[in-house]
Design an enzyme around this catalytic site. Structure first.
Site, short mmCIF file in Angstrom:
data_model
loop_
_atom_site.label_atom_id
_atom_site.label_comp_id
_atom_site.label_asym_id
_atom_site.label_seq_id
_atom_site.Cartn_x
_atom_site.Cartn_y
_atom_site.Cartn_z
N LYS A 22 0.84 -1.21 0.00
CA LYS A 22 0.00 0.00 0.00
C LYS A 22 0.88 1.25 0.00
O LYS A 22 0.66 2.18 -0.78
CB LYS A 22 -0.89 0.00 1.24
CG LYS A 22 -1.53 1.35 1.55
CD LYS A 22 -2.41 1.31 2.77
CE LYS A 22 -1.70 1.61 4.04
NZ LYS A 22 -1.44 3.02 4.32
N ASN A 23 1.90 1.27 0.85
CA ASN A 23 2.69 2.50 0.99
C ASN A 23 3.73 2.67 -0.11
O ASN A 23 4.44 3.67 -0.14
CB ASN A 23 3.34 2.55 2.37
CG ASN A 23 2.29 2.75 3.46
OD1 ASN A 23 1.14 3.09 3.16
ND2 ASN A 23 2.67 2.54 4.71
N ARG A 93 -4.42 10.54 4.83
CA ARG A 93 -3.28 11.46 4.96
C ARG A 93 -2.38 11.38 3.74
O ARG A 93 -1.81 12.37 3.29
CB ARG A 93 -2.50 11.08 6.19
CG ARG A 93 -1.09 11.60 6.08
CD ARG A 93 -0.43 11.84 7.33
NE ARG A 93 0.94 12.20 7.07
CZ ARG A 93 1.41 13.45 7.14
NH1 ARG A 93 0.61 14.42 7.47
NH2 ARG A 93 2.67 13.71 6.92
N CYS A 117 -5.00 12.59 12.94
CA CYS A 117 -5.70 11.30 12.85
C CYS A 117 -5.46 10.61 14.19
O CYS A 117 -4.85 11.18 15.09
CB CYS A 117 -5.17 10.46 11.69
SG CYS A 117 -3.52 9.85 11.99
N ARG A 122 0.18 14.58 12.70
CA ARG A 122 0.54 14.38 11.28
C ARG A 122 0.81 15.72 10.61
O ARG A 122 0.16 16.09 9.63
CB ARG A 122 -0.56 13.60 10.55
CG ARG A 122 -1.03 12.35 11.25
CD ARG A 122 0.03 11.29 11.50
NE ARG A 122 0.56 10.67 10.31
CZ ARG A 122 0.02 9.61 9.71
NH1 ARG A 122 -1.10 9.13 10.16
NH2 ARG A 122 0.58 9.09 8.63
N ASP A 306 4.81 0.58 11.98
CA ASP A 306 3.57 -0.02 11.47
C ASP A 306 3.40 -1.47 11.92
O ASP A 306 2.36 -2.07 11.65
CB ASP A 306 3.53 0.04 9.94
CG ASP A 306 3.32 1.47 9.47
OD1 ASP A 306 3.48 1.72 8.27
OD2 ASP A 306 3.03 2.33 10.32
N ARG A 398 -8.59 -0.44 4.67
CA ARG A 398 -7.73 0.59 4.05
C ARG A 398 -6.41 -0.01 3.61
O ARG A 398 -5.82 0.46 2.65
CB ARG A 398 -7.46 1.70 5.07
CG ARG A 398 -8.66 2.52 5.44
CD ARG A 398 -8.26 3.72 6.24
NE ARG A 398 -7.17 4.43 5.56
CZ ARG A 398 -6.60 5.51 6.08
NH1 ARG A 398 -6.99 5.98 7.24
NH2 ARG A 398 -5.64 6.12 5.44
#
Ligand code: EPZ
Length: 418
Positions: A22-23, A93, A117, A122, A306, A398
């Site tokens: 995802k990132n 974000r 968040c 952030r 994470d 997500r």
């Protein structure tokens, strides 16, 4: 609001294939704004954040030609709108990743500040400072970042006070389509940054040093459309490794990149959990008991923040006491209170959590608060005695593709109810 119902106490066994990172895909999608043509991105995970980013890019004038299976084809020749609206940015974000590309491509950008968040404020001060150093004029008006760079962006030397992953990505993308040389110091070293640099390099930017804390970018006048295949998600892979460990299971993680998971492999082995490392696979065999180990999150190549929540879930059942220090975000222990409701013994003191292992967790109704906290609750529920009901699972959607299908294939008793 969907809920996940999990009947815990079952060992996970079998193999699980890891989806695209995802990132890694989010900055690559933002980078399509730098090109003017037909971009093809393969290995894309079908997760909520990807659909949000696609919606944002279409809002900016890009055209989604197709998203079939794991391949996105997006035509960015029609990009003409500099505005990323609050209603989109506030849900993700990572939308802030369009700031640098819009300034470089259109000479202007109007991007809502993401707002805080669950895990922290952030801020974007380092993104803004870097873009100003490249000649952008930036004002904060009614919660929006208004940036202009009529005469384009110019290379400069930029130092990041704090290592920032999306800050490094934003500045690298802006520098790739600018005049002159940009040096990013104290840059992020995450694999997702290395990948972005390599993909921009293949599109015509001249980038050196990715993977170290100094990245040098020679700007190009134009970049070719992006063609790439997203690599497997190291955080998803780590989550399933911990799922195997916490259920005392035996799971083969295939289609992953073991060297992206060095910190976790070492920590699991320190805890006495068997991890066999292959070329593009890992095998994790949990014993019925394992030892506690201490965790300090750091930017890559340190232990990834994470995976902190998922590791905390594991440590609640370890023999002994584990000290977990969260050095990256200011408020990333929300999962602790939920784990305590399952019978975990956790004491929080600022950035430090002290976890005393217990013999067993009990299932409970649970509330997810952010993506990785939700994953840690799923892990705890898989190991707990009895049934857990996890609400607000949109957080999980997500960043985890088909999580309950993958877990059911491993023998978990988990189902989603609307
Ligand atoms: C990226 O977020 C990831 N998101 C996060 O993953 C990850 O947790 C984080 O990096 C750290 O590894 C994406 O890549 C889309 P940062 P990012 O900027 O870039 C401070 C997930 O679960 N900071 O590296 O937003 C900031 O407050 C998500 O997939 C400033 O002070 O994180 C934080 O304390 C969650 N000023 C620290 O730096 C700035 O201008 C690191 O944040 C920018 C950041």
């Amino acid at each position: 609001m969907d809920k996940l119902i999990i009947e815990g106490g079952r060992r996970l066994e079998g193999e699980v294939a890891i989806s695209g990172a995802k990132n890694a895909v989010l900055p690559i999608l933002a980078a399509t704004l730098l090109t003017s043509g037909r971009n093809e991105i393969r290995g894309v995970p079908r997760v909520r954040d990807v659909f949000t980013m696609i919606r944002l890019l279409r809002n900016l004038g890009a055209r989604l030609e197709s998203f079939e299976g794991d391949t996105i084809v997006i035509d960015s020749s029609g990009v003409n709108n500099p505005e990323a609206p609050y209603e989109l940015v506030s849900t993700m974000r990572a939308s802030c990743l369009v700031l640098g590309p819009l300034l470089a491509r259109l000479g202007q950008a109007k991007v809502s500040l993401p707002g805080g968040c669950a895990i922290g404020a952030r801020p974007m001060d380092l993104h803004i400072k870097g873009l100003q150093a490249m000649g952008a004029r930036i004002e904060l008006i009614q919660g929006y970042i208004h940036g202009t760079a009529e005469k384009g962006l110019n290379g400069n030397r930029i130092y990041f006070d704090t290592v920032t992953v999306t800050g490094t990505a934003n500045l690298m993308m802006a520098a790739a389509l600018s005049v002159g040389e940009t040096i990013l110091e104290n840059a992020a070293r995450e694999p997702e940054i290395v990948f972005l640099a390599d993909v921009l390099g293949r599109a015509g930017a001249n980038i050196q040093g990715q993977g170290t804390d100094v990245i040098i970018i020679q700007g190009a006048a134009a970049l070719k459309p992006i063609q790439c295949r997203i690599f497997p998600d190291r955080i998803e892979a780590g989550t399933y490794m911990i799922a195997a460990a916490i259920t005392g299971g035996d799971v083969e993680i295939i289609d992953c990149i073991p060297q992206h998971l060095e910190p976790l492999i070492h920590k699991l082995q320190e805890a006495g959990i068997q991890v066999e490392v292959g070329d593009s696979r890992l095998r994790v065999k949990g014993g019925n008991r394992f030892k506690s180990t201490d965790i300090k999150t750091q930017p890559h190549p340190g232990f990834p923040t994470d995976l902190q929540a998922q590791m905390m879930a594991l440590m609640t059942l370890a023999e002994g006491q584990s000290i977990i220090v969260e050095n990256v975000f200011e408020n990333r222990f929300m999962h602790a209170a939920e784990l305590v409701r399952m019978g975990a013994k956790i004491i929080l003191d600022g950035h430090t959590a002290i976890v005393k292992g217990v013999g067993q967790l009990c299932g409970a109704p649970l509330m997810a608060t952010d993506l990785r906290a939700s994953a840690s609750l799923v892990l705890a529920a898989l190991a707990a005695k009895g049934e857990s009901v996890i609400s607000r699972v949109y957080h999980i959607d997500r960043g985890y593709e088909a999580m309950e299908e993958k877990l059911v294939r491993l023998g978990a008793k988990i189902r989603r109810v609307k």
